[in-house]
Write a protein that holds these residues in place. Structure first.
Motif, PDB file in Angstrom:
ATOM      1  N   PRO A  72      -9.326   6.689  12.225  1.00 61.32           N
ATOM      2  CA  PRO A  72      -9.349   8.132  12.007  1.00 61.32           C
ATOM      3  C   PRO A  72      -9.038   8.886  13.288  1.00 61.32           C
ATOM      4  O   PRO A  72      -9.428   8.477  14.384  1.00 61.32           O
ATOM      5  N   PRO A  76      -4.195  10.544   1.914  1.00 53.88           N
ATOM      6  CA  PRO A  76      -4.386  10.230   3.332  1.00 53.88           C
ATOM      7  C   PRO A  76      -3.996  11.393   4.232  1.00 53.88           C
ATOM      8  O   PRO A  76      -2.969  12.037   4.037  1.00 53.88           O
ATOM      9  N   TRP A 134      -4.915  10.243  10.443  1.00 52.27           N
ATOM     10  CA  TRP A 134      -4.972   8.828  10.806  1.00 52.27           C
ATOM     11  C   TRP A 134      -3.976   8.533  11.922  1.00 52.27           C
ATOM     12  O   TRP A 134      -2.944   9.194  12.050  1.00 52.27           O
ATOM     13  N   GLN A 166       0.853  -1.188   0.000  1.00 53.50           N
ATOM     14  CA  GLN A 166       0.000   0.000   0.000  1.00 53.50           C
ATOM     15  C   GLN A 166       0.892   1.242   0.000  1.00 53.50           C
ATOM     16  O   GLN A 166       1.036   1.922   1.020  1.00 53.50           O
ATOM     17  N   LYS A 199      -5.328   0.929  11.614  1.00 51.42           N
ATOM     18  CA  LYS A 199      -5.389   2.387  11.570  1.00 51.42           C
ATOM     19  C   LYS A 199      -6.800   2.820  11.935  1.00 51.42           C
ATOM     20  O   LYS A 199      -7.764   2.065  11.765  1.00 51.42           O
ATOM     21  N   TRP A 205      -0.116   4.659   1.601  1.00 50.95           N
ATOM     22  CA  TRP A 205      -0.183   4.684   3.064  1.00 50.95           C
ATOM     23  C   TRP A 205       1.221   4.619   3.671  1.00 50.95           C
ATOM     24  O   TRP A 205       1.505   5.278   4.676  1.00 50.95           O
ATOM     25  N   TYR A 246       2.513   8.120   3.425  1.00 50.52           N
ATOM     26  CA  TYR A 246       1.907   9.069   4.357  1.00 50.52           C
ATOM     27  C   TYR A 246       2.453   8.914   5.770  1.00 50.52           C
ATOM     28  O   TYR A 246       2.853   9.894   6.405  1.00 50.52           O
ATOM     29  N   GLY A 283      -9.595  11.360   8.943  1.00 54.37           N
ATOM     30  CA  GLY A 283      -9.896  10.157   8.174  1.00 54.37           C
ATOM     31  C   GLY A 283      -9.999  10.372   6.679  1.00 54.37           C
ATOM     32  O   GLY A 283     -10.771   9.680   6.015  1.00 54.37           O
ATOM     33  N   GLU A 284      -9.215  11.294   6.130  1.00 50.94           N
ATOM     34  CA  GLU A 284      -9.257  11.527   4.689  1.00 50.94           C
ATOM     35  C   GLU A 284      -8.381  10.498   3.965  1.00 50.94           C
ATOM     36  O   GLU A 284      -7.379  10.037   4.498  1.00 50.94           O
ATOM     37  N   THR A 285      -8.777  10.172   2.740  1.00 47.80           N
ATOM     38  CA  THR A 285      -8.069   9.104   2.022  1.00 47.80           C
ATOM     39  C   THR A 285      -7.465   9.539   0.695  1.00 47.80           C
ATOM     40  O   THR A 285      -6.685   8.781   0.117  1.00 47.80           O
ATOM     41  N   ASN A 286      -7.806  10.693   0.193  1.00 50.76           N
ATOM     42  CA  ASN A 286      -7.326  11.086  -1.130  1.00 50.76           C
ATOM     43  C   ASN A 286      -6.852  12.538  -1.125  1.00 50.76           C
ATOM     44  O   ASN A 286      -7.574  13.436  -1.524  1.00 50.76           O
TER      45      ASN A 286
END
Length: 652
Positions: free
Chosen positions: A628, A615, A618, A472, A626, A475, A478, A610-613
């Motif tokens: 948020p 990340p 977290w 990943q 993981k 991740w 990040y 908890g944003e992913t785009n």
């Protein structure tokens, strides 16, 4: 995650000539071993004599024994959890299957398996972890404590299954030396803990399949040690496992030479992996724990076998233990610095046993606690077992231990600021040390000048952790990024330059300018780094006990640059952000706690969760897990004319 030609060139650039030569030799040897797989030498009269002293099991505290047996019973029912993934197949495991992706690793010559490619293999950590056989050491310990043979029989069933499914040099479990080393250490302890079981000898020394596995594991480790820029915690695990097996299973013509070579490697690399202050050079707290566990386990085998160990080995372990006692907070939690993958050297305890309390308890038993050490109230199984084997540390006038609790570790660039409070300690770690260890700094994060703040053991300004290694990349990037830490980022880039998931091609250089921890009323720290050349980021931190206040001032010296300043809140913290002020609230032991965070007004502040785009927002409590959490990010510009001041005040 596969590696392209660019990665190989970047990786090669971080090696010296001797390492390149050694790796060329490894490649030739791997090719030769593809068709040349010798059998284990014939062995007669093999015996296991490295048994526990009679009083060891009786010394295990009842509550620790109860936790262990409860864990063993869950394992007997097939239940376990590895890196956040629940397993219910441990009664009869598939040694090659990754339950997270459902993929099975391919069969074939070990060094042909593309273990970094999750599409082909699955999550390699999920496949490797059960095959460290540390859950089997738990079952073996349950047998030793209870005498119930069902635990021993399950251990025997699983070992025979694994040995059949994983013949030498075939498949994914013969790729990585750290896996072989830790597995050997587990086998030594399994045999020791099963010593009272009638089938123990038939399972190990009288079993040609077991002897063949043990011999091939040691042959592999002797041939392919981690080298040069990779000689980090992996080489410690390899040497400790090799040494333990050569002591306890010294049945082979090569055992004496393997034992001597492994001990030389262990002594050399324990010293090279450890600062004189006692902190681990990887500056990754969990690897400090792993290396300390491996070193203690190796010394236990030496003392059990009557093998002399250089004094420097025990001295390094003593210094590591004192350093651990110095840096933990009032709840015995160490810093959350650098990578962490939940790796353990020896597991014989049940769920709920505190790893760090256990290490300090062992340190007390082996080295003797100092007056300033924090109190350890918990119990564990491992301490009395290790203490029964390791001879007490011989005190002499040539070794000086700290007379008071150290707060600044100059060689590691770590400073701990503390302030006692009626509702709990304020604890702050300040990072002004090297980027990482060796030329690749494999387990480092781009976290220069970051701070980590706790109140009574609760993460307030948190280090978010690690979460993942392979498979990943977004991740992985990040959790090791500058934005992923409580520090300042310029122009949207990291302070240090990453060349891959375990490779940094340029390292930010930090230096501590002030570390004044002598005044109980106010403690101060100041450091700077050059990761954004030609600009310099300088940070000052002051903790004022009477005001319950932490003040952080950031300065950027140089041309005008775009700034992002991040503060990551722990998962227990709720934040109410209005303009540049955040009210923080949480609960500890049933009591409501709160603080105010005044943020620099020159920046525009926003809360992320908890944003992913991409990340952002977290927290990873452990590898593979993981959740948020709230991250406060201020954006703006720095032109060198003024500093950015952040003030954290804890309410009474």
């Amino acid at each position: 995650m596969t590696m392209n030609a660019g990665w190989y060139l970047r990786r090669l650039s971080r090696m010296g000539p001797s390492e390149v030569g050694g790796r060329v030799g490894d490649a030739v040897r791997r090719r030769r071993w593809r068709s040349a797989r010798p059998d284990c030498p014939r062995v007669t009269g093999a015996r296991f004599t490295a048994v526990l002293p009679g009083q060891a099991i009786a010394a295990v505290p009842p509550d620790a024994a109860k936790r262990l047996v409860a864990e063993a019973d869950r394992l007997m029912e097939g239940h376990a959890e590895f890196f956040g993934v629940a397993r219910h197949d441990l009664a009869d495991p598939d040694w090659w299957c990754d339950p997270k992706t459902g993929r099975r690793a391919p069969w074939g010559y070990a060094f042909d398996v593309p273990y970094r490619d999750e599409d082909a293999v699955g999550d390699i950590k999920q496949i490797w972890e059960p095959s460290r056989h540390q859950y089997l050491t738990v079952l073996a310990a349950a047998y030793a404590l209870t005498g119930n043979e069902r635990y021993a029989e399950r251990v025997a069933q699983h070992l025979r299954s694994w040995w059949t499914a994983n013949p030498p040099l075939r498949g994914v479990h013969w790729i990585s030396g750290i896996e072989l080393g830790i597995r050997l250490l587990s086998w030594v302890w399994i045999r020791r803990l099963l010593d009272g079981w009638p089938g123990a000898a038939d399972l190990f020394e009288d079993n040609p399949v077991a002897r063949n596995q043990i011999w091939h594991h040691q042959r592999w480790l002797a041939a392919f040690p981690s080298r040069g820029s990779s000689a980090n915690n992996h080489v410690i695990a390899e040497a400790a496992g090799q040494f333990a097996a050569a002591c306890a299973f010294g049945w082979f013509p090569s055992s004496a030479s393997w034992r001597a070579d492994a001990l030389r490697s262990l002594e050399r690399h324990l010293r090279s992996n450890t600062f004189v202050s006692g902190l681990n050079r990887e500056l990754a707290s969990e690897y400090h724990g792993l290396v300390l566990e491996l070193g203690l386990a190796a010394v236990a085998e030496a003392d059990a076998a009557g093998v002399p160990v250089p004094a420097s080995v025990r001295l390094v372990l003593l210094r590591m233990t004192d350093a651990l006692a110095a840096v933990v907070d009032n709840r015995l939690r160490p810093p959350r610095q650098g990578d962490a993958d939940d790796g353990h050297g020896l597991v014989v305890d049940g769920a709920g046993t505190d790893r760090w309390a256990s290490l300090l308890a062992t340190g007390d038993a082996v080295f003797g606690r100092l007056a300033w050490w924090p109190e350890v109230t918990g119990t564990d199984v491992r301490t009395p077992l290790l203490a029964a084997l390791i001879r007490p540390y011989a005190k002499n006038g040539t070794v000086t231990r700290p007379a008071s609790r150290p707060a600044h570790f100059a060689d590691a660039g770590m400073t701990i600021l503390r302030a006692p409070e009626e509702t709990g300690e304020i604890w702050c770690r300040c990072d002004g040390g090297p980027h990482g260890f060796l030329s690749i700094a494999a387990h480092a994060h781009a976290d220069a000048l970051s701070v980590e703040v706790r109140h009574d053991g609760v993460d307030v300004l948190a280090d978010p952790g690690t979460y993942c290694y392979h498979g990943q990349p977004e991740w992985r990037q990040y959790f090791r990024s500058t934005l992923g830490h409580n520090t300042l980022e310029l122009d949207g880039g990291d302070q240090s330059v990453s060349g891959g998931p375990f490779l940094w091609t340029r390292h930010a250089r930090s230096r501590v300018l002030v570390a004044d921890t002598s005044d109980a009323g106010a403690v101060r720290w100041c450091a700077e780094h050059d990761g954004y050349e030609p600009s310099v980021h300088r940070r000052r931190v002051e903790l004022i006990a009477a005001a319950k206040e932490l003040r952080v001032v950031d300065e950027v010296r140089g041309d005008r640059r775009a700034v992002r300043l991040a503060f990551h809140l722990g998962p227990a913290i709720t934040a109410d952000l209005v303009d540049n002020r955040a009210v923080l609230t949480w609960t500890r032991d049933g009591e409501d706690r709160s603080a105010e965070l005044d943020l620099p007004g020159q920046l525009v502040w926003r809360a992320h969760r908890g944003e992913t785009n991409p990340p952002l927002g977290w927290y990873s409590a452990g590898f593979g897990r993981k959740e948020p959490t709230t991250t406060l990010v201020g954006t703006g510009f720095a032109d060198g004319a003024q500093g950015f001041t952040t003030v954290l005040r804890f309410r009474g």
